[in-house]
Write an enzyme that holds these catalytic residues in place. Sequence first.
Site, PDB file in Angstrom:
ATOM      1  N   ASN A 124       0.853  -1.190   0.000  1.00  0.00           N
ATOM      2  CA  ASN A 124       0.000   0.000   0.000  1.00  0.00           C
ATOM      3  C   ASN A 124       0.887   1.237   0.000  1.00  0.00           C
ATOM      4  OD1 ASN A 124      -2.842   1.155   0.429  1.00  0.00           O
ATOM      5  ND2 ASN A 124      -1.661   2.199   2.017  1.00  0.00           N
ATOM      6  N   GLU A 125       0.742   2.056  -1.042  1.00  0.00           N
ATOM      7  CA  GLU A 125       1.459   3.339  -1.126  1.00  0.00           C
ATOM      8  C   GLU A 125       2.955   3.176  -0.846  1.00  0.00           C
ATOM      9  OE1 GLU A 125      -2.091   6.486   0.002  1.00  0.00           O
ATOM     10  OE2 GLU A 125      -0.690   5.898   1.576  1.00  0.00           O
ATOM     11  N   GLU A 169      -7.742   5.450  -4.087  1.00  0.00           N
ATOM     12  CA  GLU A 169      -8.086   6.190  -2.880  1.00  0.00           C
ATOM     13  C   GLU A 169      -8.281   7.662  -3.202  1.00  0.00           C
ATOM     14  OE1 GLU A 169      -5.586   6.048   0.566  1.00  0.00           O
ATOM     15  OE2 GLU A 169      -5.121   3.923   0.312  1.00  0.00           O
TER      16      GLU A 169
END
Length: 664
Positions: A146-147, A304
């Site tokens: 994630n990211e 997101e």
Amino acid sequence: MIPEGIAYGGDYNPEQWPEEVWAEDVRLMREAGVNMVSVNIFAWALLEPREGEYDFARLDKILALLHENGIAADLATPTAAPPAWFFRKHPQALPVDRDGRRLSYGSRQTFCPSSPAYREAALRIARVLGERYADHPAVVMWHIHNEYGCHNAECYCDASAEAFRVWLRSRYGDLEALNDAWGTAFWSQWYYDWDEIIPPRATGAVPNPTHQLDWRRFCSDALLSLYKAEREVLREAAPSVPATTNFMVMYNFDALDYWRWAPELDVVSNDHYLRSTDPESEIDIALSGDLVRSLAGGPWLLMEHSTGAVNWQPVNRAKNPGELRRNALGHVARGADGIAYFQWRAAKAGAEQWHSAMLPHAGTDSQIWRDVVALGADLKALAQVRGSTSPASVAVVWDWNARWALELPSQPSESVRYLDLVRAWYEPLWRSGVAVDFVHPSADLSRYRLVLAPALYLVDDEGAANLTGFASGGGTLVVGFHSGAVDTNCHVRLGGYPGAFREALGVSTDELFPLLPDKTVALDGGGTASLWSERVRLAGADAVTSYAEGPLAGVPAVTRHTYGEGVAWYLATHPDPTTLTGLLDRIRTEAGVAPVRETPEGVEAVLRRGEDADYLFLINHGGRDAEVEVSAEATDLLTGGPTKDGKVSIAAGDVVVVREPRSR
């Protein structure tokens, strides 16, 4: 299979809630039109409570519940947040900052990207997940990590130093080549042994610029190697399930070279959040969307964004009425085939408890919830838009290497910022409704009429030849100041500025005169300029605008040069917004570039092209109603009705999406 039409959902973290809440979650997801959620992103500590011991009971229930309710799962590997037991066993895996401090666990991404222990543990949990859920009917995509690099893009520990040396050996082969590339004869920095090379840790003066640049390149590649390693583990288990990870193409992140990353993703996805102080954040949405679409080479997923306020800026503002809808459909207009939020249900505890969500703290009796449900209906109505393309005849050159190099210390002016320059040039095109792609300097430019290079400080020989060849072959090239100044090793190109582009631009500069932050200089055609000036001498080009005052009075500030079959422009300064707009309007008109559609001020027009129809997105950011001419056969996709007399009305703050049939 990723859901048909436009995917809609968000990060779903049911582990934060008791099991009795889950049934309500899926019921409300169906009410909102949610068809895909990301799960398991931060669940490592619950899945593997002790090393090698797994508990999948909770995740099994969650995936079964989603599948029963027709909601697809973008299943994440939870490797962005290793559990506490891991760091107690492997404290050497914690990252070290530039000043030599070893950081602690207690948040997320608290690991060194070069840690062998972290890699082993991450691949182990990824493999177990992949093997267990490879054939699960709910799982339609892998969400890896994630990211990447959000909090740990750089680690300066000894393990990172050793990995950096391995990377450098691969890049240069031997120390002689490295010493030449880094210019280590300066300040007695010559290296005689690979073990002498360390990361650019805190030191008493300015570190070597090429050392710093190669460090940024290495850090991006180190994280990319982690992504690829997890992806390969998942491919072995489930070769037909596509994989993604969420990029962060947004104003405050520049750690990764996404041109190198994008080809490694089966589906390109992005996270995008607004800067609270940006008075026209819709421009940032457009710029980011165009860049992500260009990285993807087509449609992409917004993984997101926020329904309202975030929690990590000095002041976190809520979104104004209609802004949630405009933001989301603005991303769809720029190529997003999926819209997702962080997160589904607002957290009541933890570091992001004040971050907005699809289901806010107030519950369903809230404006955010009503907006979320309405957006679900909009996206369902836009199902046919999925897969359509976004044609453009203008390209803006974007390169992370150039960005990193431009913003190293000891530049002529620290006020010159890469993204500021790119946005300044992008904004007039956006206001004019001109479609834009972003390109790497070495990209195929044959489809474009006009190519802009606002801030290409660093360019390699291949990129420079590609851009100048575009101009000589008949295109229009526009180059900004301080571009072409250094090569791929950050060495100044000798013989006068702007280095690699002197011949094509027909100019030569022997001295730079950056302006102080509060100073401007008048231009003889009207308007002013800031940030930069330089002593340009004509070498075949014509002066379009010159400085009207000061020591450079009469010296060209903007030039135009016929080069081969095309034209090359040089902006040797930074004109004020009105002057820059007029100049770029003139250039694009001469190049034969027209807007997508003529619209009143404040109305953004974006086109997506399908096999047999065009989809025209009209977003009214202004304070008054507007009207735009469309095809007589057009239909309004969001209302389902026909347009009237070849025109469509867009209320202030509203969005209209028009389908215009096109013969094949």
